[in-house]
Design an enzyme around this catalytic site. Sequence first.
Site, PDB file in Angstrom:
ATOM      1  N   PRO A 181       7.110   5.266  22.774  1.00  0.00           N
ATOM      2  CG  PRO A 181       6.795   7.575  22.481  1.00  0.00           C
ATOM      3  CD  PRO A 181       6.641   6.248  21.789  1.00  0.00           C
ATOM      4  CB  SER A 222       3.894   8.423  30.577  1.00  0.00           C
ATOM      5  OG  SER A 222       4.011   7.362  31.499  1.00  0.00           O
ATOM      6  CG  HIS A 257       0.872   7.458  19.467  1.00  0.00           C
ATOM      7  ND1 HIS A 257      -0.208   7.210  20.260  1.00  0.00           N
ATOM      8  CD2 HIS A 257       1.106   8.792  19.566  1.00  0.00           C
ATOM      9  CE1 HIS A 257      -0.616   8.333  20.809  1.00  0.00           C
ATOM     10  NE2 HIS A 257       0.154   9.309  20.426  1.00  0.00           N
ATOM     11  N   GLY A 263      -0.870   6.989  25.971  1.00  0.00           N
ATOM     12  CA  GLY A 263      -2.212   7.537  25.829  1.00  0.00           C
ATOM     13  C   GLY A 263      -2.696   8.146  27.130  1.00  0.00           C
TER      14      GLY A 263
END
Lengths: 471, 137
Positions: free
Chosen positions: A368, A370, A394, A397
């Site tokens: 995904p 943001s 993932h 970040g």
Amino acid sequence: MIKIKKISNYEWEIPKQREMKVPGKIFASENLIKEMQKDITLEQIENVAKLPGIINSSIAMPDAHQGYGFSIGGVAGFDVDKGVISPGGVGYDINCSVRLLKTNLTIKDIEKNKKQIIEKLFKNVPSGVGEKGKIKLSKEELDEVLKNGAQWAVKNKYGFEEDWKHTEENGKMENANPNDVGQRAKARGLPQLGSLGAGNHFLEIQEVSEIFDDKIAKKFGLEKNQITIMIHCGSRGLGHQVASDYIKLMEKEYGFPKYDRELINAPIKSELGKKYFSAMSCAANFAFANKQLITHWVRQTMKEIFKNFKAEVVYDVCHNIAKFEKHFVDGKEKEILVMRKGATRAFGAGRKEIPEDYRSIGQPVIIPGSMGTSSYLLIGTKEAEKISFGSTAHGAGRIESRSKALKNLNGEKIKRELNEKGIEVISGSIKNLAEEAPQVYKNVDEVIEISDKVGLTKKIAKLKPVAVMKG
Amino acid sequence: MKYKFLNHTADIKFQAFGKTTEQSFRNSFFAMKNLLIGRKKIKGKIKKEIKIFGMDLNNLLYNFLEEFLYLLEVEEILVEKVEKIKIDKETFKLTAVIVGDSAKNYKLAQHIKAITYSQMFVKKIKTNWVCQVVMDI
């Protein structure tokens, strides 16, 4: 400051020194490495390299940032006989994870009423701070959830068999014994099953905006302009308490490492090590069931608006988890324990862990973006299995703290900016919109580019947000 | 100053201060309360004694703060203040009386997932006790 050595444009090394048992390995661009040097990310990668039984290297993904114990984006493999298991290598939000649904709608179907749709979903899917789930469970039923995960939910008519078949671990970690989960953890979990939570968790309606590989996209049943729905949530208070409880049990039994108390651990084969793995599996199952319930309510809600609405699970990946997997170590295939903290499994084609209908192409990887930026569907590779124990990033970040975000950004303004881009946003907390603004995250496109260039993944489709619901 | 928030990339980090260990613990609670509910006042309808055990000061602080998450999520009590706090530094036992209200009557500002040991310390710096805590949100 921790010394690093440049290996290539996208790979860096923390050379083995002092107590380190293996070197650190970081997949990042020059730009992303600079971000990591601003906090204690590198120190955390170094500390993981000191753990007993660690194999090869302490690895960090391009989205790595400061966590607790492991950095977020941290991956490590451990020898089953000599190695340890640490709750700090999984995190508090055990099996914080992402599910991707494909629908039979296209952007044309929802463009005009996306606001109404997201408002309806917001009403029907519990989310936000302190919000409870909408199903009532007995203690015995909760034990069934902990044992059977998404399969429990499907058995109770919250979805279809195909749903858990397209979920990592078939939506159910085996050998999960509810007796290994403490009363406090169960008490926290009981009212929260079937709720999204808050913070970075979300439910998002997306449009397939770009296809990078027609053939594979077709295999996943995806085409341009199609609507997908992404669900991001975890094991709620139950998982958080499992982590806390076992951190305390382990330090009583084994003491804790001086370099970081959060890296408390137990030998994998010890009684306590096995119990933690079982309790963690229970929490993982809670998270699988949680997403299955939310999927059910999404279907129900959408059917009220579109009579013939259909949604199928493309795939569902874990982000915070420990697993026993077979990998090649020094040329020999053997079973090791892999901990992924804020990282996604990215196996190449052929692995038995991949659902049968995807096995010939590789494991789907969902990353995904943001809030307000695109997400990606990718596939794992054989190369990833060689260099990162079959793992990749993932998410985007974080790069900026929540306190800074609150100081500098205004939730209402963020919402307006997203609206101007054509993205509907709904949240129980305007404050959370500022904390989760796209500006405080790394550029997800850059993270994906590096994963692609290093060869950890291959891009399949880009998913653009249309309407977002934040906890 | 009772407490201050420090920069942390992803989570919440604070330091709380006090002339005594008890005061620094109580101010750690106030930092957490500020996160949970902001500056809003919570009514003092519920009074309850709590007993917390630890194996050292860090562990005691961890357990003490975690108790408020449990009270909130399971017993649905939001705490306004902590009274009569006593810490035995030899046995690492803490007793206190918490005063608060049913959480149902309030809208929370922040979700806290867990207390962590990350960068945690409880120590006397010159004449002041300082607690440092990172919370996973």
